[in-house]
Design a protein around this motif. Sequence first.
Motif, mmCIF file in Angstrom:
data_model
loop_
_atom_site.group_PDB
_atom_site.id
_atom_site.type_symbol
_atom_site.label_atom_id
_atom_site.label_comp_id
_atom_site.label_asym_id
_atom_site.label_seq_id
_atom_site.Cartn_x
_atom_site.Cartn_y
_atom_site.Cartn_z
ATOM 1 N N ILE A 11 0.854 -1.200 0.000
ATOM 2 C CA ILE A 11 0.000 0.000 0.000
ATOM 3 C C ILE A 11 0.887 1.246 0.000
ATOM 4 O O ILE A 11 0.642 2.196 -0.748
ATOM 5 N N ALA A 12 1.944 1.224 0.812
ATOM 6 C CA ALA A 12 2.839 2.391 0.897
ATOM 7 C C ALA A 12 3.489 2.664 -0.467
ATOM 8 O O ALA A 12 3.564 3.817 -0.914
ATOM 9 N N GLU A 13 3.930 1.600 -1.169
ATOM 10 C CA GLU A 13 4.544 1.765 -2.510
ATOM 11 C C GLU A 13 3.556 2.369 -3.504
ATOM 12 O O GLU A 13 3.863 3.329 -4.204
ATOM 13 N N LEU A 14 2.364 1.776 -3.524
ATOM 14 C CA LEU A 14 1.336 2.244 -4.468
ATOM 15 C C LEU A 14 0.912 3.680 -4.171
ATOM 16 O O LEU A 14 0.682 4.479 -5.080
ATOM 17 N N LYS A 15 0.827 3.975 -2.880
ATOM 18 C CA LYS A 15 0.428 5.320 -2.448
ATOM 19 C C LYS A 15 1.422 6.350 -2.994
ATOM 20 O O LYS A 15 1.032 7.398 -3.515
ATOM 21 N N ALA A 16 2.715 6.037 -2.906
ATOM 22 C CA ALA A 16 3.738 6.962 -3.409
ATOM 23 C C ALA A 16 3.609 7.096 -4.929
ATOM 24 O O ALA A 16 3.663 8.197 -5.481
ATOM 25 N N ARG A 17 3.404 5.961 -5.599
ATOM 26 C CA ARG A 17 3.313 5.975 -7.064
ATOM 27 C C ARG A 17 2.093 6.789 -7.529
ATOM 28 O O ARG A 17 2.143 7.484 -8.535
ATOM 29 N N ARG A 18 1.013 6.693 -6.796
ATOM 30 C CA ARG A 18 -0.236 7.396 -7.169
ATOM 31 C C ARG A 18 -0.277 8.838 -6.653
ATOM 32 O O ARG A 18 -1.255 9.534 -6.862
ATOM 33 N N HIS A 19 0.729 9.267 -5.899
ATOM 34 C CA HIS A 19 0.707 10.580 -5.239
ATOM 35 C C HIS A 19 -0.586 10.711 -4.434
ATOM 36 O O HIS A 19 -1.367 11.652 -4.607
ATOM 37 N N ALA A 20 -0.794 9.716 -3.589
ATOM 38 C CA ALA A 20 -2.056 9.641 -2.842
ATOM 39 C C ALA A 20 -1.845 9.919 -1.359
ATOM 40 O O ALA A 20 -0.725 9.829 -0.837
ATOM 41 N N VAL A 21 -2.948 10.270 -0.703
ATOM 42 C CA VAL A 21 -2.949 10.428 0.752
ATOM 43 C C VAL A 21 -4.096 9.555 1.275
ATOM 44 O O VAL A 21 -5.121 9.402 0.596
ATOM 45 N N ILE A 22 -3.891 8.961 2.451
ATOM 46 C CA ILE A 22 -4.942 8.108 3.029
ATOM 47 C C ILE A 22 -5.466 8.766 4.307
ATOM 48 O O ILE A 22 -4.694 9.029 5.234
ATOM 49 N N LEU A 23 -6.765 9.067 4.302
ATOM 50 C CA LEU A 23 -7.409 9.634 5.494
ATOM 51 C C LEU A 23 -8.294 8.549 6.108
ATOM 52 O O LEU A 23 -8.937 7.791 5.376
ATOM 53 N N ALA A 54 -2.258 16.212 -2.343
ATOM 54 C CA ALA A 54 -2.076 14.980 -3.123
ATOM 55 C C ALA A 54 -3.089 14.926 -4.269
ATOM 56 O O ALA A 54 -4.148 15.558 -4.201
ATOM 57 N N GLU A 55 -2.738 14.144 -5.303
ATOM 58 C CA GLU A 55 -3.653 14.044 -6.451
ATOM 59 C C GLU A 55 -4.831 13.126 -6.148
ATOM 60 O O GLU A 55 -5.926 13.299 -6.655
ATOM 61 N N VAL A 56 -4.552 12.113 -5.316
ATOM 62 C CA VAL A 56 -5.571 11.095 -5.031
ATOM 63 C C VAL A 56 -5.786 11.036 -3.518
ATOM 64 O O VAL A 56 -4.822 11.046 -2.750
ATOM 65 N N ALA A 70 -14.718 15.092 -1.365
ATOM 66 C CA ALA A 70 -14.920 15.360 -2.803
ATOM 67 C C ALA A 70 -15.521 16.756 -3.012
ATOM 68 O O ALA A 70 -15.147 17.471 -3.947
ATOM 69 N N ILE A 71 -16.428 17.150 -2.124
ATOM 70 C CA ILE A 71 -17.054 18.482 -2.228
ATOM 71 C C ILE A 71 -15.983 19.566 -2.079
ATOM 72 O O ILE A 71 -15.989 20.571 -2.791
ATOM 73 N N LEU A 72 -15.035 19.326 -1.171
ATOM 74 C CA LEU A 72 -13.997 20.332 -0.892
ATOM 75 C C LEU A 72 -12.831 20.259 -1.871
ATOM 76 O O LEU A 72 -11.989 21.155 -1.908
ATOM 77 N N ASN A 73 -12.772 19.192 -2.669
ATOM 78 C CA ASN A 73 -11.637 18.983 -3.591
ATOM 79 C C ASN A 73 -12.118 18.579 -4.982
ATOM 80 O O ASN A 73 -11.820 17.472 -5.450
ATOM 81 N N PRO A 74 -12.848 19.469 -5.659
ATOM 82 C CA PRO A 74 -13.430 19.059 -6.946
ATOM 83 C C PRO A 74 -12.388 18.652 -7.986
ATOM 84 O O PRO A 74 -12.675 17.875 -8.876
ATOM 85 N N GLY A 75 -11.149 19.143 -7.853
ATOM 86 C CA GLY A 75 -10.133 18.823 -8.867
ATOM 87 C C GLY A 75 -9.369 17.544 -8.570
ATOM 88 O O GLY A 75 -8.527 17.124 -9.364
ATOM 89 N N ARG A 76 -9.627 16.905 -7.454
ATOM 90 C CA ARG A 76 -8.822 15.732 -7.100
ATOM 91 C C ARG A 76 -9.653 14.454 -7.192
ATOM 92 O O ARG A 76 -10.884 14.501 -7.186
ATOM 93 N N THR A 77 -8.938 13.335 -7.233
ATOM 94 C CA THR A 77 -9.620 12.036 -7.299
ATOM 95 C C THR A 77 -9.847 11.555 -5.869
ATOM 96 O O THR A 77 -8.879 11.321 -5.135
ATOM 97 N N VAL A 78 -11.118 11.445 -5.470
ATOM 98 C CA VAL A 78 -11.426 10.954 -4.120
ATOM 99 C C VAL A 78 -11.999 9.542 -4.260
ATOM 100 O O VAL A 78 -12.949 9.320 -5.017
#
Length: 305
Positions: A11-23, A54-56, A70-78
């Motif tokens: 998950i950590a590898e994929l998260k970095a590759r996707r430029h993602a953040v996990i909440l 983050a992008e994702v 998603a409401i607060l981040n219309p330009g990002r992939t949620v």
Amino acid sequence: MPVQDGIAERIAELKARRHAVILAHNYQRREVQEIADFTGDSLELSRRATEIEAEVVVFCGVHFMAETAAILNPGRTVLIPDPEAGCPMADMITGEQLRDLKARHPGARTICYVNSTAEVKAESDCCCTSANAARVVQAYADAPEILFVPDKYLGQFAAEQTGIPLVLWDGFCPTHARLLESDITAAREAHPGAVVMCHPECTKPVRDASDAVLSTGQMCRFVREDPAREFIVGTELDMVHRLRLEAPGKVFHPISSRCICPNMKKITLAKVFLALERLQYRVTVPEAIRGRAEAAIRAMLEVAA
Ligand code: 13P
Ligand code: SF4
């Protein structure tokens, strides 16, 4: 390789590759809380969602929480790892039912608990969470009438705290409504001297029998600051993991093994992995609703800044 093998590392590898953040919400499974970049209550998560770069965003919680991001981040992939992870309370009032209620109370202002759909938020003047309901109600003290939806127990609690009468909707959280005053009596007998905390979504007899009524984020601060060493936790079962991290030297007893939110438990590490790998399941809100819902969330963040 089966998905479970070394899953946290993958998950950590994929998260970095996707430029993602996990909440993650405080009620998530322990292992999900452990891989998250940020864990918090609904207010903390909404605030955090306004600061995302983050992008994702992978949201480990229930649908309305991902929708808020998603409401607060219309330009990002949620993304939500399981699209079936809903909140039954949020589904207890529809946009149409709220429009009908407003039509029956002309001139009233509307406050909605964030545990609501984007359409209900769009119909509201301001949102609130369990951490700030009284402050938000107070901010509308001059309104001729205040409609509070959907949680009648949180509304009742905010009305008691402020002395401001509210028109309540008949919604509730099935997980917290399962807790009874007798659960508190039994827990006090089993753990004499322990401080009892409960969530504002609990019924009035449970709130009245508790020592403190707190949102999950407030519980985190309370257990660090209160001199007591032992606490009974009157909310969702997995909250104790978060509290044990917050105050490692203290002892936490879940109030009842019946207090489980089955929707929060739908998020697993395997589903988080698949969410990142396949970029599934995307949460979007139509622009006509999104903009108005965002205004209600931002009104809350301003009142309770
Ligand atoms: P908190 O905002 O206190 O974390 O509560 C969210 C929730 O859904 C409680 O059931
Ligand atoms: Fe909804 Fe209750 Fe679950 Fe919170 S605990 S997400 S209010 S069903």
